[in-house]
Design a protein around this motif. Structure first.
Motif: not given
Length: 294
Positions: A220-239
């Protein structure tokens, strides 16, 4: 390959994946359901303490504790590391195992349907995939055969042959009838296959079949501190097992931006947004579609 004389069916490697646990309990009460003429079958409840605490694991992921080096290291002694050594004594020892074939039962929160993960691309496993798909057309076969089986750290790598039955979607600590039925059906087909293989009595199988081969894992996308800054896109989710092409959106950042996939092959995501992988910030695995020839 020589005949398979002993089979172990393992459930509850992860304590909050319930289908395998409940099936193993049923089969312990009714062992004739998993008994076949040409081999012995035993069941093993892998991680009872994690199940009691309703967790995936207590200290560390049990399904990553079975390297030869780790099994031989007495300093690795947390609950799952110790449990791995006990299981290795029961089913193994790895490298010279008394068990010929291990079926490890898992659930995933991802929309993968009934998936068979094979760890070797030898004749035995290739024909197993063909047999399971012939009997269960909705089944998906994934090859994770990039390294020799002995180098895997999975429970199923204790024996000379092993597969993972991975069925979803099912939330952790939940039972779904369709998912449990898929798991039981696939396991029965695998046991039937081994019995027929031992007898040299396999039916005529298709000359080829569609499968997938693991290529990489995305975080998943992370910042320099290793914190999550995004999520799986709905285009991909469950597919799961639907094609992903260069330029397709794959992540949505919390600031509204989209990240598109920059790979240059037709990829097939699976284990999409698997809940158990969030401690590592993993988003999904990718595979290529392959044609397997018998």
């Amino acid at each position: 390959m020589k005949s398979i004389n002993s089979v172990a069916v393992v459930g509850g490697t992860h304590g909050n994946e319930f289908s395998g646990i409940y099936l193993v309990r049923q089969w312990q009460q009714h062992p004739q359901r998993i008994t076949r003429d040409t081999f012995t079958t035993q069941t093993l409840f892998a991680n009872p303490k994690a199940h009691e605490e309703n967790k995936r694991y207590v200290d560390s992921d049990l399904n990553r504790q079975f390297s030869v080096e780790d099994l031989a290291n007495p300093a690795l002694a947390n609950y799952e590391q110790s449990r791995a050594k006990v299981m290795n004594n029961v089913l193994g020892p790895k490298g010279n195992a008394k068990t010929d074939f291990i079926i490890d039962l898992h659930n995933t929160t991802s929309n993968m349907g009934p998936t068979l993960i094979v760890l070797q691309s030898d004749d035995f496993n290739i024909r197993m995939g063909a047999y399971v798909k012939a009997k269960m057309p909705e089944a998906v076969v994934v090859f994770e055969d990039q390294i020799p089986l002995a180098e895997h750290k999975f429970v199923s790598s204790i024996a000379a042959q092993g597969v993972i039955v991975e069925i979803g979607p099912q939330p952790q600590s939940v039972l779904r009838q369709d998912v449990l039925d898929w798991m039981e059906t696939m396991t029965m087909h695998i046991l039937d296959y081994v019995d027929l293989y031992n007898q040299g009595a396999l039916p005529e199988l298709p000359a080829s079949y569609e499968a997938f081969r693991y290529t990489e894992t995305l975080k998943l996308p992370e910042n320099a501190q290793g914190e999550r800054i995004g999520m799986v896109h709905q285009f991909v989710q469950d597919n799961d097992f639907k094609p992903l092409h260069h330029g397709d959106p794959i992540f949505k950042l919390f600031n509204g931006e989209e990240i598109c996939w920059d790979g240059h092959y037709e990829a097939y995501p699976h284990f999409i947004n698997e809940a158990a992988y969030y401690d590592n910030n993993l988003a999904m695995s990718l595979a290529e579609k392959i044609t397997v020839q018998l």
